[in-house]
Design an enzyme around this catalytic site. Structure first.
Site, mmCIF file in Angstrom:
data_model
loop_
_atom_site.group_PDB
_atom_site.id
_atom_site.type_symbol
_atom_site.label_atom_id
_atom_site.label_comp_id
_atom_site.label_asym_id
_atom_site.label_seq_id
_atom_site.Cartn_x
_atom_site.Cartn_y
_atom_site.Cartn_z
ATOM 1 N N ARG A 54 -14.623 53.527 -35.722
ATOM 2 C CA ARG A 54 -15.898 54.450 -35.244
ATOM 3 C C ARG A 54 -16.497 54.874 -36.552
ATOM 4 O O ARG A 54 -15.990 54.936 -37.757
ATOM 5 C CB ARG A 54 -15.321 55.606 -34.291
ATOM 6 C CG ARG A 54 -14.848 55.206 -33.113
ATOM 7 C CD ARG A 54 -14.224 56.416 -32.349
ATOM 8 N NE ARG A 54 -13.402 57.244 -32.789
ATOM 9 C CZ ARG A 54 -13.425 58.204 -33.537
ATOM 10 N NH1 ARG A 54 -14.836 58.906 -33.704
ATOM 11 N NH2 ARG A 54 -12.718 58.717 -34.213
ATOM 12 N N LYS A 196 -15.194 55.366 -26.597
ATOM 13 C CA LYS A 196 -15.229 56.690 -26.909
ATOM 14 C C LYS A 196 -16.558 57.793 -26.572
ATOM 15 O O LYS A 196 -16.548 58.804 -26.488
ATOM 16 C CB LYS A 196 -14.816 56.938 -28.351
ATOM 17 C CG LYS A 196 -13.308 56.409 -28.665
ATOM 18 C CD LYS A 196 -12.218 57.302 -27.857
ATOM 19 C CE LYS A 196 -10.865 56.803 -28.127
ATOM 20 N NZ LYS A 196 -9.872 57.353 -27.353
ATOM 21 N N HIS A 215 -7.017 63.379 -23.947
ATOM 22 C CA HIS A 215 -6.435 62.096 -24.900
ATOM 23 C C HIS A 215 -5.210 61.892 -24.640
ATOM 24 O O HIS A 215 -4.238 62.555 -25.555
ATOM 25 C CB HIS A 215 -6.964 62.566 -26.228
ATOM 26 C CG HIS A 215 -7.231 61.278 -26.975
ATOM 27 N ND1 HIS A 215 -6.855 61.211 -28.287
ATOM 28 C CD2 HIS A 215 -7.248 59.913 -26.672
ATOM 29 C CE1 HIS A 215 -6.915 60.131 -28.591
ATOM 30 N NE2 HIS A 215 -7.094 59.169 -27.742
ATOM 31 N N SER A 233 -2.077 59.133 -33.690
ATOM 32 C CA SER A 233 -1.861 57.592 -33.926
ATOM 33 C C SER A 233 -0.459 57.762 -34.783
ATOM 34 O O SER A 233 -0.348 58.605 -35.724
ATOM 35 C CB SER A 233 -3.137 57.130 -34.826
ATOM 36 O OG SER A 233 -2.824 55.611 -35.193
ATOM 37 N N LYS A 237 3.042 57.189 -28.824
ATOM 38 C CA LYS A 237 2.616 57.549 -27.481
ATOM 39 C C LYS A 237 2.495 56.299 -26.613
ATOM 40 O O LYS A 237 2.990 56.174 -25.394
ATOM 41 C CB LYS A 237 1.065 57.894 -27.587
ATOM 42 C CG LYS A 237 0.522 58.380 -26.303
ATOM 43 C CD LYS A 237 -1.177 58.889 -26.578
ATOM 44 C CE LYS A 237 -1.980 57.969 -27.192
ATOM 45 N NZ LYS A 237 -3.515 58.319 -26.993
ATOM 46 N N THR A 238 1.890 54.979 -27.165
ATOM 47 C CA THR A 238 1.951 53.663 -26.429
ATOM 48 C C THR A 238 3.219 53.432 -26.049
ATOM 49 O O THR A 238 3.647 52.847 -24.968
ATOM 50 C CB THR A 238 0.750 52.552 -27.124
ATOM 51 O OG1 THR A 238 -0.438 53.243 -27.197
ATOM 52 C CG2 THR A 238 0.805 51.624 -26.341
ATOM 53 N N ASP A 252 -4.539 55.838 -22.451
ATOM 54 C CA ASP A 252 -5.337 56.653 -23.370
ATOM 55 C C ASP A 252 -6.065 57.730 -22.916
ATOM 56 O O ASP A 252 -6.129 58.811 -23.767
ATOM 57 C CB ASP A 252 -6.388 55.705 -24.029
ATOM 58 C CG ASP A 252 -6.665 56.073 -25.419
ATOM 59 O OD1 ASP A 252 -6.032 56.826 -26.635
ATOM 60 O OD2 ASP A 252 -7.905 55.842 -25.841
ATOM 61 N N ARG A 316 -7.449 45.226 -32.923
ATOM 62 C CA ARG A 316 -7.555 45.544 -31.632
ATOM 63 C C ARG A 316 -7.279 44.397 -30.757
ATOM 64 O O ARG A 316 -8.023 43.635 -31.025
ATOM 65 C CB ARG A 316 -8.635 46.713 -31.125
ATOM 66 C CG ARG A 316 -8.613 47.730 -32.103
ATOM 67 C CD ARG A 316 -7.945 49.223 -31.505
ATOM 68 N NE ARG A 316 -7.819 50.240 -32.097
ATOM 69 C CZ ARG A 316 -7.330 51.527 -31.829
ATOM 70 N NH1 ARG A 316 -6.796 51.346 -30.457
ATOM 71 N NH2 ARG A 316 -7.391 52.496 -32.552
#
Length: 527
Positions: A54, A196, A215, A233, A237-238, A252, A316
């Site tokens: 981004r 986003k 989030h 990050s 989390k994932t 997410d 990604r």
């Protein structure tokens, strides 16, 4: 079927309209247009050009009433005048005029009472593919009555040559006009701007309706118990929300309304740097036709080298959530039973698991802490503390305390248990100690999910006043539960504890100085 209301778009001389195409059509277009290569298993691969992430310094909101009274202006949310926005919009419309266009009508939000109808306009096939992967696609019946609440124009081929005259940061622009219910993207091809951008708008709309936008990832157990995982990050989390015994609601972005928790999206957008089938089989197996790989390196035969970061570390893949076998089909669940804040504390100070009061939950939610490793170049091993409000400050158009107050209200209303889980270092800071074992972290998570942690005897961590269990089933050595026990040099631990506490206190001053409206500093560390 063709979209209604094309005349309202402001795009002239539209050529062919490709409306909500299927994956086979998109794959053919990506091939014919030369936009994508295909891997050896048939997955589309695209390079997003100069921008592989981004462009946060190029995000703007039109400064106009009534939205300007709600927006938290600053480095995250920068103002532009209506006049500058109209010039940017004209640049975007010129770029999209006279072209074949992909128009995708989709929903953001699985909850019928909270979802928003979004229209996406782009001239790029792979971007249409990305949109269909990431958002919730309507049924044919829903399309017949589809009225967009918001339109996002992606004119990535266009740039702003007058950016200096306009007082902007570069020729790239991601601009939101809330009163016109539209946004425009120019100069950057990165797919994450689309995702986003809509997340940002959901973070604007929902809290003003008394609903919490988050989030986080979410999963649901066999008994219907929902758990939320917040974390920046690198905190896990994932990985930790992907559980063979629990269905994935989403990885997410979620909302929390009067009915419960719901996914904003219909897909996943996962990092694939150093991906391997053994450590993350769900993501690895989701990479198949229908998925879209970004900026990976592949040989002539289409074999992907996931360890190759020569294009970017931020490689990604986007894929529809149906590519994860164990997912929750409705993308919804009830009110959470547990909330877990994940942190990777490289200072080696925080316990692997601690139970939070409601006030502590609001404090640590606002702090959004993790610590990144600075690296070992020239012997530098000092960790770097990172604070991101609500674990997603870059996407919050409203003041962070708005989200924290909503969280506190919902925790109290639904009697939710909240925990802080440290997946970082134990036995010393980075360079001295070691990373918390995934087995011990899983044991902490399991203790939360099965409720056995509530049967434990707790002790208090000094300075931070965190409640930590003395024993926990599945933890190989219970001494790890109190981080001070794992350090050989107890004096060094105490110094490091106070050092990290001072960082928390300094960061939290931004919520307390000049305002008595929100002060939960007493729930944080005290020196």
């Amino acid at each position: 079927m063709q979209p209604k209301g094309l005349e309202k778009l402001g795009v002239r001389n539209i050529g062919k309209v490709i409306y909500n195409p299927d994956y086979a059509t998109l794959a053919e277009d990506e091939k014919v247009r030369g936009e994508c290569r295909f891997s050896d298993n048939g997955t589309a691969m695209v390079d997003t050009g100069e921008f592989t992430g981004r462009s946060p310094k190029d995000k703007y909101f039109v400064d106009q009433p009534p939205s300007n009274e709600h927006i938290a202006w600053g480095s995250v949310n920068q103002p532009i005048t209506p006049e500058v926005y109209e010039e940017l919009r004209q640049i975007a419309m010129e770029q999209l005029s006279g072209k074949d266009l992909y128009i995708i009508d989709a929903f953001a939000g699985a909850s019928p009472s909270s979802r928003k109808a979004i229209r996406f306009v782009t001239e790029i096939a792979w971007q249409a593919h990305f949109i269909e992967n990431m958002f919730i696609m309507p049924t044919e019946e829903e399309l017949e009555h589809f009225e967009p609440d918001f339109v996002l124009y992606n004119a990535c081929k266009a740039t702003n040559p007058k950016f200096k005259e306009h007082g902007l940061n570069s020729e790239v622009f991601v601009a939101f006009n809330i009163e016109k219910n539209e946004a425009i993207i120019g100069g950057t091809w990165y797919g994450g701007e689309i995702k986003k951008g809509i997340f940002t708008m959901m973070n604007y709309w929902l809290p003003l309706e008394g609903k919490l936008s988050m989030h986080c990832s979410a999963n649901i157990g066999k008994e219907g118990d929902v758990c939320l995982f917040f974390g920046l990050s690198g905190t896990g989390k994932t990985t930790l929300s992907t559980d063979p015994n629990r269905r994935l609601i989403g990885d997410d972005e979620h909302g929390w309304d009067d009915e419960g928790v719901f996914n904003f999206e219909g897909g996943c957008y996962a990092k694939v740097i150093n991906l391997d089938a053994e450590s993350e089989p769900e993501i690895y197996n989701a990479i198949r036709p229908g998925a879209l790989l970004e900026n990976v390196v592949a040989d002539e035969a289409g074999r992907v080298d996931y360890s190759d970061a020569s294009k970017t570390e931020n490689t990604r893949v986007s894929y529809p959530i149906e590519h994860i076998d164990n997912h929750e089909c409705t993308l919804m669940g009830g009110h959470p039973k547990n909330i877990i804040f994940l942190t990777a504390d490289a200072f080696g100070v925080l316990p692997p698991v601690s139970k939070l009061t409601k006030e502590q939950a609001m404090y640590y939610f606002l702090s959004g802490y993790t610590a990144k490793v600075a690296g070992t170049e020239r012997g530098i091993t000092e960790p770097v503390a990172t604070f991101s409000a609500c674990f997603g400050e870059a996407f919050l158009p409203l003041h962070p305390t708005v989200y924290a107050e909503l969280l506190g209200k919902k925790i109290e209303e639904h009697d939710v248990n909240v925990y802080l889980v440290n997946t970082g270092w134990t036995g010393g800071p980075y360079g001295v100690g070691k990373r918390m074992s995934i087995k011990d972290t899983r044991a902490c998570i399991n203790g939360i999910l099965n409720g056995s942690i509530n049967d434990a005897e707790f002790e208090t961590l000094p300075v931070f006043n965190l409640q930590i269990p003395k024993t926990l089933e599945g933890v190989a050595d219970n001494t790890v539960l109190n981080p001070r026990n794992t350090w050989e040099d107890k004096v060094a631990y105490d110094e490091q504890l106070r050092k990290l506490a001072a960082m928390f206190i300094e960061n939290f001053r931004r919520y307390t100085e000049g305002s008595d409206r929100f002060d939960y500093s007493a729930a944080g560390p005290r020196l």
